[in-house]
Design an enzyme around this catalytic site. Structure first.
Site, short mmCIF file in Angstrom:
data_model
loop_
_atom_site.label_atom_id
_atom_site.label_comp_id
_atom_site.label_asym_id
_atom_site.label_seq_id
_atom_site.Cartn_x
_atom_site.Cartn_y
_atom_site.Cartn_z
N LYS A 1 -9.34 -4.08 3.14
CA LYS A 1 -8.73 -2.85 3.66
C LYS A 1 -9.06 -2.61 5.13
O LYS A 1 -8.33 -1.90 5.81
CB LYS A 1 -9.13 -1.64 2.80
CG LYS A 1 -8.82 -1.79 1.31
CD LYS A 1 -7.44 -2.31 1.03
CE LYS A 1 -7.06 -2.46 -0.44
NZ LYS A 1 -7.93 -3.25 -1.29
N TYR B 1 -6.03 -2.80 -15.50
CA TYR B 1 -6.69 -2.65 -14.22
C TYR B 1 -8.14 -2.15 -14.41
O TYR B 1 -8.37 -1.18 -15.13
CB TYR B 1 -5.93 -1.64 -13.34
CG TYR B 1 -6.66 -1.32 -12.07
CD1 TYR B 1 -6.57 -2.15 -10.97
CD2 TYR B 1 -7.49 -0.20 -11.98
CE1 TYR B 1 -7.27 -1.89 -9.81
CE2 TYR B 1 -8.19 0.09 -10.82
CZ TYR B 1 -8.08 -0.76 -9.74
OH TYR B 1 -8.78 -0.49 -8.59
N TYR C 1 -10.85 -7.48 -8.98
CA TYR C 1 -9.85 -8.20 -8.17
C TYR C 1 -10.18 -9.69 -8.04
O TYR C 1 -9.47 -10.55 -8.58
CB TYR C 1 -9.79 -7.60 -6.75
CG TYR C 1 -9.33 -6.17 -6.70
CD1 TYR C 1 -7.97 -5.86 -6.72
CD2 TYR C 1 -10.24 -5.13 -6.59
CE1 TYR C 1 -7.54 -4.55 -6.65
CE2 TYR C 1 -9.82 -3.81 -6.53
CZ TYR C 1 -8.47 -3.53 -6.56
OH TYR C 1 -8.04 -2.23 -6.49
C1 LIG Z 1 -7.52 -3.61 -2.70
C2 LIG Z 1 -8.12 -4.92 -3.07
C3 LIG Z 1 -7.32 -6.03 -3.38
C4 LIG Z 1 -5.83 -5.96 -3.48
O1 LIG Z 1 -5.20 -5.78 -2.25
P1 LIG Z 1 -3.78 -5.06 -2.26
O2 LIG Z 1 -3.34 -5.12 -0.86
O3 LIG Z 1 -4.00 -3.67 -2.77
O4 LIG Z 1 -2.89 -5.82 -3.18
C5 LIG Z 1 -7.94 -7.22 -3.67
N1 LIG Z 1 -9.29 -7.33 -3.67
C6 LIG Z 1 -10.08 -6.29 -3.40
C7 LIG Z 1 -11.54 -6.48 -3.46
C8 LIG Z 1 -9.53 -5.04 -3.09
O5 LIG Z 1 -10.34 -4.01 -2.83
#
Ligand SMILES: *Cc1c(COP(=O)(O)O)cnc(C)c1O
Length: 344
Positions: free
Chosen positions: A51, A265, A291
């Protein structure tokens, strides 16, 4: 390679370029393809993650609009919210985090540790909402309320995914292509976790804009795959439009793999937990259950099923999530009862 985004307002928040490193031990253990990791867990913004790159453009936009307070949304253990709180602190803005109790995990670590602890530490005001709340509507309503009080809020969308936020991953595509070229790596594939979709869409739009034949493959970690793929495809189009670049890109050319989400999720899977352990023991790289563990579980499964040839050069985009890993202390302990164990 020229910056595609040079005309866009941007504030530097992350460490870049992040390293591109070989994963030799994991590659040997799997018997191919050639594996690398792009370390966006090392972007440096209050434990890092993907992010940070999106927030550079989102906050460029926020400052250009004279914002004084960032408002954003996410699940309780959102990495995005933690990095937004960190960006706000860095720039001297206030931050309000609207958090949805989206995942049914009652442990103290999940409810109060990990990212939740860091949100508060970084000075965000945290408001919690029950599961199923329309968070986009709450975000809009909360910003209206602040405007009514004479404040200047800026709404950061879920996951930082928008035509502006995704420019962070257009830039990452350029950075990665340059690094691969410098290292003599003939990059063929990128594998990553796809959630709110902006990271996937930004990389895909970036590779298209650069005219590079690199396949971007998302591993779906939330929602129904058909709807997710359509959502990512729309974001690719929006990001190309933001760049003012015209490239044909069929919905059928979007790669989003299903089968690795598990029960939903934020709920850990056996394959994801096994991937976290394997990569820790083979590469000393830390993944997370929400993730990157699920995405790596997908990569490992595809490699074992012969999806790639020995000549393919596959980069795993490490999108972060290490702070979130600590929220799953109970699940980690339950999944690995063997204690000292040297095998990956
Ligand atoms: C937010 C996030 C993702 C996914 O990214 P998006 O752009 O929301 O698809 C993947 N890995 C981590 C650790 C994240 O925090």
């Amino acid at each position: 390679m020229k910056a595609l985004t040079a005309h866009m307002p941007r504030v530097r928040l992350g460490h870049a370029p992040t390293p591109l490193e070989p994963m030799r031990r994991l590659g040997e253990w799997l018997g191919g393809p050639r594996l690398y990791v792009k370390r966006d867990d090392c972007t440096g913004l209050a434990t890092g993650g993907n992010k940070a790159r999106k927030l550079e453009f989102l906050l460029g936009d926020a400052l250009a609009q004279g914002a004084t307070v960032l408002v954003t949304v996410g699940a309780l253990q959102s990495n995005h919210v933690r990095q937004t709180a960190a960006a706000a602190a860095r720039l001297g803005l206030a931050c309000v985090a609207l958090l949805e109790d989206k995942v049914d995990i009652a442990s103290a670590a999940y409810q109060h540790g990990g990212n939740v602890m860091l949100d508060a530490l970084l000075g965000a005001r945290v408001l919690r909402y029950p599961r199923g709340t329309d968070m986009a509507a709450q975000l809009a309503a909360f910003c209206d309320e602040l405007r009514g009080q004479g404040q200047r809020p800026y709404a950061v969308p879920m996951g930082g995914s928008s035509a502006i936020g995704n420019l962070g991953y257009v830039e990452c595509a350029r950075e990665l292509a340059q690094q691969a070229r410098d290292m003599g790596v003939p990059l063929t594939h990128i594998v990553l976790a796809t959630g709110s979709g902006g990271t996937h869409a930004g990389l895909q739009a970036g590779m298209l804009a650069l005219g590079l034949p690199v396949q971007v493959m998302g591993i779906n970690i939330m929602g129904e795959v058909g709807a997710q793929a359509a959502m990512v495809w729309r974001q690719v189009q929006a990001t190309l439009a933001q760049l003012d670049v015209v490239r044909p890109f069929d919905a059928a050319d979007l790669r989003l793999m299903d089968g690795y989400v598990g029960d939903g999720y934020g709920l850990s899977t056996a394959a994801g937990m096994a991937a976290i352990r394997s990569v820790a023991r083979l590469e000393a790289v830390l993944l997370d259950p929400v993730y990157t563990g699920k995405a790596m579980g997908g990569l490992i499964d595809l490699a074992r099923r012969g999806h790639w040839s020995a000549e393919d050069h596959v980069v795993f985009l490490h999108t972060g999530g290490q702070a979130g890993l600590f929220a799953y202390a109970d699940q980690m302990a339950a999944e690995a009862p063997e204690g000292l164990q040297m095998k990956p």
